[in-house]
Design a protein around this motif. Structure first.
Motif, PDB file in Angstrom:
ATOM      1  N   THR A   1      33.699 -40.824 -55.823  1.00 40.49           N
ATOM      2  CA  THR A   1      35.633 -41.001 -55.483  1.00 40.49           C
ATOM      3  C   THR A   1      36.158 -40.870 -56.546  1.00 40.49           C
ATOM      4  O   THR A   1      36.867 -40.207 -56.947  1.00 40.49           O
ATOM      5  CB  THR A   1      35.510 -41.462 -54.767  1.00 40.49           C
TER       6      THR A   1
ATOM      7  N   ILE B   1      34.663 -39.709 -59.860  1.00 43.11           N
ATOM      8  CA  ILE B   1      34.896 -38.422 -60.322  1.00 43.11           C
ATOM      9  C   ILE B   1      35.927 -37.730 -59.843  1.00 43.11           C
ATOM     10  O   ILE B   1      36.399 -36.216 -60.644  1.00 43.11           O
ATOM     11  CB  ILE B   1      33.501 -37.748 -59.982  1.00 43.11           C
ATOM     12  N   LEU B   2      35.525 -37.372 -57.886  1.00 44.54           N
ATOM     13  CA  LEU B   2      35.995 -36.360 -58.030  1.00 44.54           C
ATOM     14  C   LEU B   2      37.806 -36.575 -57.920  1.00 44.54           C
ATOM     15  O   LEU B   2      38.597 -35.669 -57.684  1.00 44.54           O
ATOM     16  CB  LEU B   2      35.477 -36.395 -56.277  1.00 44.54           C
TER      17      LEU B   2
ATOM     18  N   ASP C   1      39.330 -35.213 -61.312  1.00 48.99           N
ATOM     19  CA  ASP C   1      38.173 -33.493 -60.798  1.00 48.99           C
ATOM     20  C   ASP C   1      40.207 -32.850 -60.351  1.00 48.99           C
ATOM     21  O   ASP C   1      40.693 -32.190 -60.320  1.00 48.99           O
ATOM     22  CB  ASP C   1      37.621 -32.913 -60.250  1.00 48.99           C
ATOM     23  N   VAL C   2      40.099 -33.434 -58.865  1.00 49.41           N
ATOM     24  CA  VAL C   2      41.596 -33.152 -57.962  1.00 49.41           C
ATOM     25  C   VAL C   2      42.936 -33.304 -59.573  1.00 49.41           C
ATOM     26  O   VAL C   2      43.616 -32.073 -59.446  1.00 49.41           O
ATOM     27  CB  VAL C   2      41.824 -33.957 -57.082  1.00 49.41           C
TER      28      VAL C   2
ATOM     29  N   TYR D   1      35.513 -27.640 -66.761  1.00 51.91           N
ATOM     30  CA  TYR D   1      37.002 -27.377 -66.210  1.00 51.91           C
ATOM     31  C   TYR D   1      37.715 -26.084 -67.337  1.00 51.91           C
ATOM     32  O   TYR D   1      38.340 -25.696 -66.654  1.00 51.91           O
ATOM     33  CB  TYR D   1      36.888 -28.195 -65.698  1.00 51.91           C
TER      34      TYR D   1
ATOM     35  N   ALA E   1      40.569 -27.758 -56.507  1.00 46.79           N
ATOM     36  CA  ALA E   1      40.870 -29.062 -56.029  1.00 46.79           C
ATOM     37  C   ALA E   1      40.224 -29.301 -54.856  1.00 46.79           C
ATOM     38  O   ALA E   1      40.153 -29.871 -54.252  1.00 46.79           O
ATOM     39  CB  ALA E   1      42.746 -28.762 -56.130  1.00 46.79           C
TER      40      ALA E   1
ATOM     41  N   CYS F   1      36.727 -30.043 -54.644  1.00 44.20           N
ATOM     42  CA  CYS F   1      36.816 -31.216 -54.745  1.00 44.20           C
ATOM     43  C   CYS F   1      36.688 -32.253 -53.320  1.00 44.20           C
ATOM     44  O   CYS F   1      35.785 -32.489 -53.051  1.00 44.20           O
ATOM     45  CB  CYS F   1      37.811 -31.961 -56.034  1.00 44.20           C
TER      46      CYS F   1
END
Lengths: 325, 325
Positions: A110, A112-113, A116-117, B119, B148, B151
């Motif tokens: 979570t 990492i994500l 990334d978001v 990215y 987004a 993810c």
């Protein structure tokens, strides 16, 4: 904060309120668990210095344009936060801004994500600024380059952990990437979106780079000099961990061995280290490097019109190297 | 591959060669360790299907524009690869495309950073396309939104691991985000950069979304039906892991309990499962869902001029649901 910094102080406070409001609006009503994880660290406060640099740079080019670049200002804070979330995973840190880090409160995937978001959202916000399309593309390219550089800087910083012979040049190159380029991008993005010419944008970029490096050097000094009760950070942690900071590197150049402090430190130990570094001229030498970077930056900004905002940008540099926490 | 797919086959081969060449040029001469880690999975091959969709969509709007959007085509492959690197960390996978995953060959922090570098590079490449500035901004926004969403899709997919009651709607929503949106963005970005009008871009986006979902459904079927020696993947791994795929969900709807296969599977076990699923009409029902998605997509594409490239795009959808590996 110095008395003549009261304008800047008021300005920074106002920016922080605006950015906090945008974060509240864009992030904290979010529905899913991943949205909450992404908002967690963003909502935990912060000085919002990068947004302030975006907005001041825009106003310094075209007065009143700061409101048009607010989404880009938010983008810089969001980018900064994404790097913190990922850094905390890599460094195994469990606390940040007084709250549990994302991967601690949730879990590593979570974390990492969530980072990334935010990474994606930053580019979305850049696109939402009110500006010509060409400058927007330039702003995207500036932010993307900064992100790639920050990764390189973080990678170099981690590689320094296994070394005791990092040179001043290596340190400066690492800090330029890890901390400098995001301030550089902040200043250049603000200037670009406001319609600045290439010379102005180059000056703003270099200003941001220099002062960003100076910011990090000052952070290293604060770690050493500012008592925990004032800074909220663990005084002397760099010494204890034997971290390759500019203080450590200049000390080595001057024949002071700081590795002997690589253990649990009493207040007396820290006092002794500070005394030794002061006597050897290390503290003054480090302070001078930061101050010189800021002075150079101020000269660069002379290509901007002589506005109140230009003075405030220069005050930002001054603030970076005089703050004690 | 079917005989009437020979044009598409030749086209995909040509795109793969061009993208491989760009990867070689932009990544593999890189200097530092982090650059090597970022290039590792990109250089390990891949079908380069997303770049093909970008280029075909561009040519379908304006013949000959595919060469102008090559950097955007590369951006889509780079984005896909960044998501794979991070997914491999989250899923703890050690092999991908026949090579060790990045966090296995290096370490977890380097894996996070290598993904983060790609990215950033993706957004840099988008900006390097030859196109008007407005469409470039739109392309950046499309890619950012897709990232987004991906993810969110990955987060949903991970949450499904702890459940045995995922509905068809939940599965479709997850796959739309995890796999569909990047194909949707690929098609819309190609069309946007080539100067497509909003109706065309919406049609391309929806085409990409549908066929991306169909692609994933076919992947689930391949996992079940294609022998390891042909697919290079471990046949029946989804069954063994009790994964919530569309096969599993439709089976449950039809009263077939696949959880009894949640253990090490012999070839006879797999054969029995396939027989049971075939007899209950599960395989046909799943195939029909994928085929219907593709048929719907083809109808959408009727707003594009009737060119050879439009036919090739439709063939892509057909290929996605007829491939057996």
């Amino acid at each position: 904060m110095e008395a003549d910094m009261s304008d800047l102080s008021a300005y920074l406070k106002s920016v922080a309120q605006q950015i906090d409001g945008m974060i509240e609006k864009n992030f904290t009503h979010a529905g899913g668990e991943l949205d909450r994880a992404s908002a967690h660290l963003l909502s935990a406060g912060g000085k919002r210095l990068r947004p302030a640099v975006v907005m001041l740079s825009a106003d310094a080019i075209r007065h009143g344009s700061s409101k048009d670049v607010m989404p880009a200002a938010l983008a810089l804070e969001v980018t900064h936060t994404f790097t913190l979330i990922h850094d905390d995973i890599m460094d195994g840190d469990s606390l940040r801004r007084g709250v549990p880090t994302v991967h601690t409160k949730w879990d590593m995937p979570t974390g990492i994500l969530a980072g990334d978001v935010l990474y994606a959202r930053a580019f979305e916000f850049i696109c939402q600024s009110k500006a010509d399309e060409g400058p927007k593309v330039q702003a995207v390219a500036l932010l993307a380059r900064a992100c790639a550089d920050i990764c390189e800087g973080q990678h170099q910083d981690m590689s320094f952990e296994h070394r005791a012979d990092v040179t001043e040049e290596e340190y400066m190159a690492m800090v330029a990437k890890k901390t400098g380029v995001l301030y550089a991008a902040a200043a250049a993005i603000g200037g670009t979106l406001a319609g600045g010419n290439p010379e102005q944008i180059r000056a703003l970029y270099q200003f941001g780079l220099n002062t960003g490096i100076a910011f990090q050097i000052q952070d290293d000094l604060i770690d050493l000099l500012t008592p925990t009760e004032k800074s909220g950070k663990d005084q002397g942690s760099d010494l204890r961990e034997g971290k390759q900071t500019l203080v450590m590197i200049i000390a080595r150049q001057k024949g002071v061995d700081l590795l002997k402090y690589r253990h649990e430190l009493s207040p007396a130990d820290i006092k002794a280290a500070i005394q030794e570094l002061t006597d050897a001229g290390v503290i003054d030498a480090v302070k001078k490097k930061a101050a010189d970077l800021v002075a150079d930056s101020n000269r660069l900004l002379m290509v901007l019109p002589p506005t109140k905002e230009r003075q405030l940008i220069m005050d930002v540099g001054e603030f970076f190297v005089t703050r004690s926490f």
